[in-house]
Design a protein around this motif. Structure first.
Motif, mmCIF file in Angstrom:
data_model
loop_
_atom_site.group_PDB
_atom_site.id
_atom_site.type_symbol
_atom_site.label_atom_id
_atom_site.label_comp_id
_atom_site.label_asym_id
_atom_site.label_seq_id
_atom_site.Cartn_x
_atom_site.Cartn_y
_atom_site.Cartn_z
ATOM 1 N N ALA A 55 0.710 -0.998 0.073
ATOM 2 C CA ALA A 55 -0.034 0.072 -0.081
ATOM 3 C C ALA A 55 0.811 1.344 0.036
ATOM 4 N N PRO A 56 0.519 2.135 -0.612
ATOM 5 C CA PRO A 56 1.224 3.564 -0.656
ATOM 6 C C PRO A 56 1.129 4.162 0.898
ATOM 7 N N THR A 57 2.177 4.940 1.018
ATOM 8 C CA THR A 57 2.203 5.660 2.192
ATOM 9 C C THR A 57 1.483 6.955 1.943
ATOM 10 N N ASN A 58 1.860 7.580 0.993
ATOM 11 C CA ASN A 58 0.968 8.670 0.452
ATOM 12 C C ASN A 58 0.773 8.668 -1.100
ATOM 13 N N GLY A 59 -0.110 9.757 -1.576
ATOM 14 C CA GLY A 59 -0.323 9.690 -3.062
ATOM 15 C C GLY A 59 -1.506 8.885 -3.356
ATOM 16 N N LYS A 60 -1.513 8.752 -4.572
ATOM 17 C CA LYS A 60 -2.836 7.813 -5.138
ATOM 18 C C LYS A 60 -2.416 7.563 -6.663
ATOM 19 N N PHE A 61 -3.210 6.630 -7.299
ATOM 20 C CA PHE A 61 -2.961 6.174 -8.801
ATOM 21 C C PHE A 61 -4.208 5.599 -9.193
ATOM 22 N N SER A 62 -4.115 5.950 -10.459
ATOM 23 C CA SER A 62 -5.432 5.143 -11.355
ATOM 24 C C SER A 62 -4.830 4.352 -12.559
#
Length: 254
Positions: A55-62
């Motif tokens: 899982a990312p610690t911060n940020g996002k993706f699509s």
């Protein structure tokens, strides 16, 4: 411009170590995106985040308009992946190993035959996986990623362990995939000469940070502007990494 994969300020931290630091990727639909960086740069960690393996610690993706974590299952159904050294059931044949994946994905039996043929393993399909060479295991891993002709492929060092002939075959296969399957390919490799032959766009990562993103022509222009050699991708890559490492050492002394 239509993007198949985008990340925004994607970050992964492990206690006091930042593996991926605030990166924003833009991977065009139908393209081959070469993801480059030294060992430990954060390439595999980024790919694992895109696959929901960490899982990312911060940020996002699509991915294909779907966002993580809400659409995680939908994303996985569209992605074929090959991350690091693939593992198999050693006492099953290559075909049997692929058949397990096929049943999970609810694909027809013909999908296994198609994937085996694509990677050149048809004649070895009934050999036990434990008797496969490293190169054959790499091919089997790629066959697993190709099952069902997914619209997105995430490939981490897919030619590792292959002889020159095998590298040539797999390179030509990967290069042909966007046209054959209308798919998008994110590929990492230490073989920069191979990436130079197949990639439409390049992302260069160092110490978790994205140093460059764009086409090979844009990379050459960037390298030319700062006085780097532009003869080949390897020279430009090494110059860019070297400059960044030098800057880091200077900042650390301050």
């Amino acid at each position: 411009m239509e993007y198949m994969i985008t990340t925004k300020e994607l970050t992964k931290k492990y206690k006091h170590f930042t593996a991926v630091n605030d990166i924003s990727l833009h991977i065009r639909k139908g393209s081959i995106y070469g993801f480059l960086g030294p060992n430990g740069a954060g390439k595999s960690t980024t790919m694992k985040m895109l696959l929901g393996l960490t899982a990312p610690t911060n940020g996002k993706f699509s991915i294909d308009g779907k966002t993580f974590p809400n659409d995680r299952i939908s994303i996985l159904k569209e992605v074929g992946s090959f991350i690091e050294s693939p593992s198999f059931y050693p006492n099953l044949t290559g075909r049997e190993n692929l058949d397990i994946i096929r049943r999970i994905l609810e694909l027809p039996q013909s999908a296994v035959d198609e994937s085996l043929e694509l990677v050149g393993l048809t004649e070895f399909s009934n050999r036990l996986a434990k008797k496969y060479s490293l190169g054959m295991k790499q091919r089997l891993g790629l066959a697993g990623a190709l099952l069902g002709k997914p619209p997105i492929l995430i490939l981490d060092e897919p030619t590792n362990g292959l002889d020159p002939s095998g590298i040539h075959e797999i390179r030509n296969l990967i290069k042909s995939l966007p046209a054959i399957y209308d798919c998008t390919v994110l590929i990492s490799s230490h073989m920069l000469s191979e990436i130079e032959l197949i990639a439409d766009d390049i992302g260069i990562l160092n110490h978790g940070r994205l140093l460059f993103e764009g086409s090979l022509d844009e990379l050459r222009q960037t390298a030319l502007e700062v006085g780097f050699a532009t003869d080949n991708l390897e020279d430009m890559f090494l110059s860019m990494i070297g400059k960044d490492n030098k800057s880091r050492k200077q900042r650390a002394k301050l």
